[in-house]
Design a protein around this motif. Sequence first.
Motif, PDB file in Angstrom:
ATOM      1  N   LYS A 157       0.871  -1.172   0.000  1.00 52.10           N
ATOM      2  CA  LYS A 157       0.000   0.000   0.000  1.00 52.10           C
ATOM      3  C   LYS A 157       0.910   1.225   0.000  1.00 52.10           C
ATOM      4  N   ILE A 158       0.685   2.145  -0.955  1.00 47.21           N
ATOM      5  CA  ILE A 158       1.568   3.294  -1.135  1.00 47.21           C
ATOM      6  C   ILE A 158       0.778   4.582  -0.968  1.00 47.21           C
ATOM      7  N   ILE A 159       1.316   5.489  -0.145  1.00 50.97           N
ATOM      8  CA  ILE A 159       0.741   6.816   0.038  1.00 50.97           C
ATOM      9  C   ILE A 159       1.814   7.825  -0.330  1.00 50.97           C
ATOM     10  N   LYS A 160       1.514   8.705  -1.299  1.00 53.68           N
ATOM     11  CA  LYS A 160       2.439   9.778  -1.677  1.00 53.68           C
ATOM     12  C   LYS A 160       1.893  11.088  -1.158  1.00 53.68           C
ATOM     13  N   ASN A 161       2.740  11.893  -0.558  1.00 54.25           N
ATOM     14  CA  ASN A 161       2.358  13.230  -0.118  1.00 54.25           C
ATOM     15  C   ASN A 161       3.352  14.206  -0.719  1.00 54.25           C
ATOM     16  N   VAL A 162       2.945  14.869  -1.779  1.00 53.63           N
ATOM     17  CA  VAL A 162       3.810  15.815  -2.466  1.00 53.63           C
ATOM     18  C   VAL A 162       3.168  17.194  -2.364  1.00 53.63           C
ATOM     19  N   SER A 163       3.884  18.132  -1.742  1.00 51.70           N
ATOM     20  CA  SER A 163       3.395  19.501  -1.614  1.00 51.70           C
ATOM     21  C   SER A 163       4.568  20.450  -1.773  1.00 51.70           C
ATOM     22  N   ASN A 164       4.338  21.733  -1.594  1.00 54.71           N
ATOM     23  CA  ASN A 164       5.413  22.722  -1.715  1.00 54.71           C
ATOM     24  C   ASN A 164       6.503  22.520  -0.675  1.00 54.71           C
ATOM     25  N   SER A 165       6.131  22.015   0.499  1.00 48.02           N
ATOM     26  CA  SER A 165       7.102  21.919   1.593  1.00 48.02           C
ATOM     27  C   SER A 165       7.582  20.501   1.875  1.00 48.02           C
ATOM     28  N   SER A 166       6.974  19.502   1.256  1.00 49.68           N
ATOM     29  CA  SER A 166       7.318  18.128   1.611  1.00 49.68           C
ATOM     30  C   SER A 166       7.139  17.191   0.427  1.00 49.68           C
ATOM     31  N   GLN A 167       8.056  16.268   0.292  1.00 48.28           N
ATOM     32  CA  GLN A 167       7.900  15.158  -0.635  1.00 48.28           C
ATOM     33  C   GLN A 167       8.233  13.893   0.135  1.00 48.28           C
ATOM     34  N   ILE A 168       7.232  13.089   0.328  1.00 49.44           N
ATOM     35  CA  ILE A 168       7.441  11.866   1.096  1.00 49.44           C
ATOM     36  C   ILE A 168       6.528  10.777   0.535  1.00 49.44           C
ATOM     37  N   ILE A 169       7.028   9.579   0.587  1.00 53.00           N
ATOM     38  CA  ILE A 169       6.241   8.421   0.175  1.00 53.00           C
ATOM     39  C   ILE A 169       6.350   7.404   1.304  1.00 53.00           C
ATOM     40  N   PHE A 170       5.236   6.775   1.634  1.00 55.04           N
ATOM     41  CA  PHE A 170       5.225   5.830   2.743  1.00 55.04           C
ATOM     42  C   PHE A 170       4.070   4.866   2.567  1.00 55.04           C
ATOM     43  N   GLY A 171       4.064   3.838   3.368  1.00 55.39           N
ATOM     44  CA  GLY A 171       2.979   2.866   3.300  1.00 55.39           C
ATOM     45  C   GLY A 171       3.336   1.616   4.069  1.00 55.39           C
ATOM     46  N   THR A 172       2.691   0.537   3.700  1.00 57.50           N
ATOM     47  CA  THR A 172       2.943  -0.746   4.350  1.00 57.50           C
ATOM     48  C   THR A 172       3.173  -1.807   3.286  1.00 57.50           C
ATOM     49  N   PHE A 173       3.803  -2.883   3.694  1.00 56.87           N
ATOM     50  CA  PHE A 173       3.803  -4.078   2.855  1.00 56.87           C
ATOM     51  C   PHE A 173       3.713  -5.299   3.738  1.00 56.87           C
ATOM     52  N   ASN A 174       3.072  -6.324   3.205  1.00 54.58           N
ATOM     53  CA  ASN A 174       2.942  -7.619   3.864  1.00 54.58           C
ATOM     54  C   ASN A 174       3.557  -8.673   2.969  1.00 54.58           C
ATOM     55  N   LEU A 175       4.331  -9.547   3.563  1.00 52.22           N
ATOM     56  CA  LEU A 175       4.895 -10.680   2.835  1.00 52.22           C
ATOM     57  C   LEU A 175       4.516 -11.957   3.568  1.00 52.22           C
TER      58      LEU A 175
END
Length: 112
Positions: free
Chosen positions: A21-39
């Motif tokens: 599961k991927i969440i991208k947060n791109v704005s003027n002050s921040s660029q970050i990508i985060f989420g979870t993975f299950n194996l």
Amino acid sequence: MFKVFELSKVPETTEFGGVVKIIKNVSNSSQIIFGTFNLNPGESLVNDIHKTDEVFYIIRGELTIKASKDDKNPSVAKEGQIVYIPKKTLHISQNQGLETVEVFWCNGDCNG
């Protein structure tokens, strides 16, 4: 100002191996990508490398991280532990355990 993400509503993909599961947060002050993975036991993510540092937090299970397919000294992280992966470092995430591993991950590499 703050954003709250409902993980159950984040779309899943299996294109990287496991369930990611991927969440991208791109704005003027921040660029970050985060989420979870299950194996599940025996599953691996595809070989991965990023332009920025990455952090894994092991929520459940045990994750094996290798620097190459032939890595004879992999790192093993268990529930409650955090893994720091330096930028531009190849890493292969595997579940060599007997139970599903669940990981929260975060990096600043929104462009791949």
